[in-house]
Design a protein around this motif. Structure first.
Motif, PDB file in Angstrom:
ATOM      1  N   LEU A   4       0.837  -1.201   0.000  1.00  0.00           N
ATOM      2  CA  LEU A   4       0.000   0.000   0.000  1.00  0.00           C
ATOM      3  C   LEU A   4       0.867   1.244   0.000  1.00  0.00           C
ATOM      4  N   SER A   5       0.357   2.274  -0.637  1.00  0.00           N
ATOM      5  CA  SER A   5       1.025   3.571  -0.519  1.00  0.00           C
ATOM      6  C   SER A   5       0.648   4.177   0.832  1.00  0.00           C
ATOM      7  N   LEU A   6       1.382   5.194   1.240  1.00  0.00           N
ATOM      8  CA  LEU A   6       1.093   5.834   2.529  1.00  0.00           C
ATOM      9  C   LEU A   6      -0.303   6.425   2.523  1.00  0.00           C
ATOM     10  N   TYR A   7      -0.688   7.036   1.410  1.00  0.00           N
ATOM     11  CA  TYR A   7      -2.015   7.623   1.333  1.00  0.00           C
ATOM     12  C   TYR A   7      -3.074   6.539   1.487  1.00  0.00           C
ATOM     13  N   GLU A   8      -2.849   5.396   0.792  1.00  0.00           N
ATOM     14  CA  GLU A   8      -3.833   4.304   0.878  1.00  0.00           C
ATOM     15  C   GLU A   8      -3.914   3.769   2.304  1.00  0.00           C
ATOM     16  N   LEU A   9      -2.777   3.659   2.959  1.00  0.00           N
ATOM     17  CA  LEU A   9      -2.779   3.169   4.340  1.00  0.00           C
ATOM     18  C   LEU A   9      -3.528   4.139   5.244  1.00  0.00           C
ATOM     19  N   SER A  14      -8.415   5.788   8.268  1.00  0.00           N
ATOM     20  CA  SER A  14      -9.513   6.738   8.407  1.00  0.00           C
ATOM     21  C   SER A  14     -10.859   6.016   8.304  1.00  0.00           C
ATOM     22  N   GLN A  15     -10.993   5.095   7.338  1.00  0.00           N
ATOM     23  CA  GLN A  15     -12.255   4.352   7.178  1.00  0.00           C
ATOM     24  C   GLN A  15     -12.518   3.460   8.392  1.00  0.00           C
ATOM     25  N   LEU A  16     -11.457   2.815   8.884  1.00  0.00           N
ATOM     26  CA  LEU A  16     -11.628   1.936  10.043  1.00  0.00           C
ATOM     27  C   LEU A  16     -12.079   2.721  11.272  1.00  0.00           C
ATOM     28  N   ILE A  17     -11.505   3.937  11.472  1.00  0.00           N
ATOM     29  CA  ILE A  17     -11.908   4.756  12.618  1.00  0.00           C
ATOM     30  C   ILE A  17     -13.356   5.193  12.467  1.00  0.00           C
ATOM     31  N   GLU A  18     -13.761   5.572  11.244  1.00  0.00           N
ATOM     32  CA  GLU A  18     -15.144   5.987  11.018  1.00  0.00           C
ATOM     33  C   GLU A  18     -16.107   4.840  11.266  1.00  0.00           C
ATOM     34  N   LEU A  93     -16.863  16.585  24.110  1.00  0.00           N
ATOM     35  CA  LEU A  93     -17.563  15.689  23.191  1.00  0.00           C
ATOM     36  C   LEU A  93     -16.851  15.816  21.854  1.00  0.00           C
ATOM     37  N   VAL A  94     -16.244  14.713  21.381  1.00  0.00           N
ATOM     38  CA  VAL A  94     -15.384  14.802  20.211  1.00  0.00           C
ATOM     39  C   VAL A  94     -15.812  13.786  19.143  1.00  0.00           C
ATOM     40  N   ARG A  95     -15.463  14.130  17.939  1.00  0.00           N
ATOM     41  CA  ARG A  95     -15.550  13.168  16.841  1.00  0.00           C
ATOM     42  C   ARG A  95     -14.111  12.857  16.426  1.00  0.00           C
ATOM     43  N   VAL A  96     -13.787  11.551  16.418  1.00  0.00           N
ATOM     44  CA  VAL A  96     -12.427  11.116  16.119  1.00  0.00           C
ATOM     45  C   VAL A  96     -12.243  11.096  14.610  1.00  0.00           C
ATOM     46  N   THR A  97     -11.186  11.746  14.158  1.00  0.00           N
ATOM     47  CA  THR A  97     -10.923  11.775  12.712  1.00  0.00           C
ATOM     48  C   THR A  97      -9.469  11.393  12.450  1.00  0.00           C
ATOM     49  N   PHE A  98      -9.269  10.903  11.239  1.00  0.00           N
ATOM     50  CA  PHE A  98      -7.905  10.605  10.803  1.00  0.00           C
ATOM     51  C   PHE A  98      -7.787  11.067   9.363  1.00  0.00           C
ATOM     52  N   HIS A  99      -7.039  12.152   9.180  1.00  0.00           N
ATOM     53  CA  HIS A  99      -6.880  12.739   7.863  1.00  0.00           C
ATOM     54  C   HIS A  99      -5.628  12.170   7.210  1.00  0.00           C
ATOM     55  N   GLU A 100      -5.741  11.878   5.924  1.00  0.00           N
ATOM     56  CA  GLU A 100      -4.629  11.254   5.237  1.00  0.00           C
ATOM     57  C   GLU A 100      -3.356  12.102   5.306  1.00  0.00           C
ATOM     58  N   GLN A 101      -3.499  13.426   5.344  1.00  0.00           N
ATOM     59  CA  GLN A 101      -2.330  14.308   5.355  1.00  0.00           C
ATOM     60  C   GLN A 101      -1.971  14.778   6.761  1.00  0.00           C
ATOM     61  N   TYR A 102      -2.985  15.091   7.602  1.00  0.00           N
ATOM     62  CA  TYR A 102      -2.716  15.701   8.908  1.00  0.00           C
ATOM     63  C   TYR A 102      -2.766  14.711  10.067  1.00  0.00           C
ATOM     64  N   GLY A 103      -3.191  13.493   9.797  1.00  0.00           N
ATOM     65  CA  GLY A 103      -3.167  12.457  10.812  1.00  0.00           C
ATOM     66  C   GLY A 103      -4.322  12.515  11.793  1.00  0.00           C
ATOM     67  N   TYR A 104      -4.076  11.923  12.977  1.00  0.00           N
ATOM     68  CA  TYR A 104      -5.102  11.707  13.999  1.00  0.00           C
ATOM     69  C   TYR A 104      -5.394  13.005  14.750  1.00  0.00           C
ATOM     70  N   SER A 105      -6.698  13.305  14.948  1.00  0.00           N
ATOM     71  CA  SER A 105      -7.081  14.469  15.733  1.00  0.00           C
ATOM     72  C   SER A 105      -8.503  14.285  16.247  1.00  0.00           C
ATOM     73  N   LEU A 106      -8.835  15.147  17.225  1.00  0.00           N
ATOM     74  CA  LEU A 106     -10.177  15.128  17.817  1.00  0.00           C
ATOM     75  C   LEU A 106     -10.845  16.451  17.510  1.00  0.00           C
ATOM     76  N   ASN A 107     -11.989  16.395  16.838  1.00  0.00           N
ATOM     77  CA  ASN A 107     -12.767  17.599  16.562  1.00  0.00           C
ATOM     78  C   ASN A 107     -13.781  17.779  17.685  1.00  0.00           C
ATOM     79  N   VAL A 108     -13.666  18.874  18.397  1.00  0.00           N
ATOM     80  CA  VAL A 108     -14.511  19.095  19.579  1.00  0.00           C
ATOM     81  C   VAL A 108     -15.850  19.665  19.139  1.00  0.00           C
ATOM     82  N   LEU A 109     -16.922  19.023  19.680  1.00  0.00           N
ATOM     83  CA  LEU A 109     -18.276  19.462  19.382  1.00  0.00           C
ATOM     84  C   LEU A 109     -18.942  20.136  20.578  1.00  0.00           C
TER      85      LEU A 109
END
Length: 413
Positions: A4-9, A14-18, A93-109
């Motif tokens: 896999l390429s890094l982007y694909e990984l 990201s899909q698994l976290i969602e 209260l957060v939504r867990v996200t994983f961006h292909e370029q910026y990586g793991y982060s928590l978006n606070v709601l």
């Protein structure tokens, strides 16, 4: 095996976290960083420490987008009195996200303000319980206040309005009382409060004999800012400090751990100044009352002594006459004894002189000459030894009647 390429990984992660966390979740932690960026967004870092609070065991980047942050910050400030900043415990209260370029982060709601306030209360209770177990929580309160509270060491920010109000109230008082105030500057908000205030306390302790009390003051601020003072190390240092410590942290409803261990906890800097002025005014009134009592006592004593002197003055002539009679009789007795003693001494000395005169007369050369003795002189000196003359010298021999001159022809011896 597929490659896999890094982007694909990253996309797969990201899909698994969602899939694993499709909904928002509540998460707790401590804000290690927090800042507002351009565009009104909030960026920070959430961490979790181990049970001892020494090591970080988890961390995540958090983001609050501008539209959400404006609403949350306003509500958080209204409910806690403070801002989202580094050093406070939060529940997001957060939504867990994983961006292909910026990586793991928590978006606070959303944010639960009650958790932050509850954590502050819990932390204070734990520190107070530890101070009680150590047996030092009331040590500073047992110190006796000095009679005069004039030399005040102040720990505060040099830019705090509360410090200026404190000084103005003490130095411009209606009683015209004088005070000596010195500022020991300290940071009064943020993560460096503990270190800064402890440093100021150490500086004061090094010259403790110069001060009557220590005052820790700050102006108003957010309720969450009080957590900066909830430190066991800081509380223990104040509890065991050799001088009485006054606190005026600036809140009417909330009590910090410092307030619990201080000798005299007060709400504001001006309240501390009022307490010191009242204490000094009471001491001034006591001293004035004592002065009046002393003056009255002295006046009574003077009156009694004046009356006693008048009585003595009236009896003095009679007493003096009696003393004079006794002294005159004593002097006459001494005079009679002195005359008798002098007479005895004169008689004894006269007898002694008579004896000396008799001895002197018996040794007179003329008396000896009359008895048949003669006296030979050479060159005007009595001759007693043959070595005194030389051949040819003229000798003069004195007799009872007349003198005989002779010349030395020879000598022996």
């Amino acid at each position: 095996m597929d490659v896999l390429s890094l982007y694909e990984l990253n996309n797969l992660v990201s899909q698994l976290i969602e899939q694993a966390l499709p909904d928002a979740v509540w998460v707790t932690g401590e804000l290690a960083e927090g800042r507002s960026g351009s565009g009104g967004h909030f960026y920070g870092e959430l961490i979790q420490k181990d049970g001892r609070g020494a090591n970080i065991i988890a961390r995540a980047r958090v983001t609050i987008w501008a539209r959400t942050y404006g609403m949350l910050a306003l509500r958080f400030a209204r409910e806690t009195g403070g801002q989202l900043r580094a050093g406070i415990k939060v529940q997001f209260l957060v939504r867990v996200t994983f961006h292909e370029q910026y990586g793991y982060s928590l978006n606070v709601l959303d944010v639960d303000s009650s958790y932050t306030l509850g954590d502050m209360v819990r932390r204070r209770q734990e520190i107070i319980r530890q101070l009680e177990e150590d047996g030092i929580i009331d040590d500073n309160r047992t110190l006796e206040l000095p009679t005069l509270l004039q030399r005040i060491a102040v720990i505060s920010s040099d830019k705090a309005a509360g410090y200026g109000d404190f000084c103005d109230q003490l130095l411009c008082n209606e009683y015209h009382l004088r005070f000596s105030i010195q500022l020991f500057p300290a940071i009064m908000q943020g993560s460096r409060v503990e270190e800064s205030v402890l440093s100021a306390l150490m500086a004061i302790a090094d010259e403790a004999d110069k001060w009557d009390a220590v005052v820790i003051i700050r102006g108003g601020g957010a309720v969450t800012d009080l957590s900066d003072f909830d430190s066991y190390a800081l509380a223990a240092a104040i509890a065991q400090f050799p001088l009485p410590v006054f606190t005026g942290i600036g809140h009417d409803r909330d009590e910090t751990v410092l307030d619990r261990v201080a000798h005299t906890p007060l709400k504001t800097p001006t309240a501390v100044a009022s307490f010191i002025l009242d204490h000094q005014a009471e001491q001034l009134a006591w001293l004035q009352e004592l002065q009046q009592k002393v003056v009255h006592s002295v006046q009574l004593r003077l009156e009694r002594e004046h009356y006693r002197l008048e009585r003595l003055a009236s009896t003095l002539p009679l007493a003096f006459g009696r003393v004079r009679e006794r002294q005159e009789y004593r002097l006459q007795s001494l005079f009679d004894r002195l005359v008798q003693t002098v007479r005895m001494l004169l008689e004894r000395e006269k007898h002694r002189l008579d004896l000396l005169q008799q001895r002197t007369q018996s040794l007179d050369p003329s008396v000896l000459l009359k008895r048949g003795y003669s006296m030979t002189l050479v060159n005007g000196h009595i001759l007693t030894d043959a070595s005194q003359v030389r051949e040819g010298d003229t000798l003069v021999t004195q007799l009872a009647n007349g003198e005989v001159e002779s010349k030395v022809m020879s000598k022996r011896g």
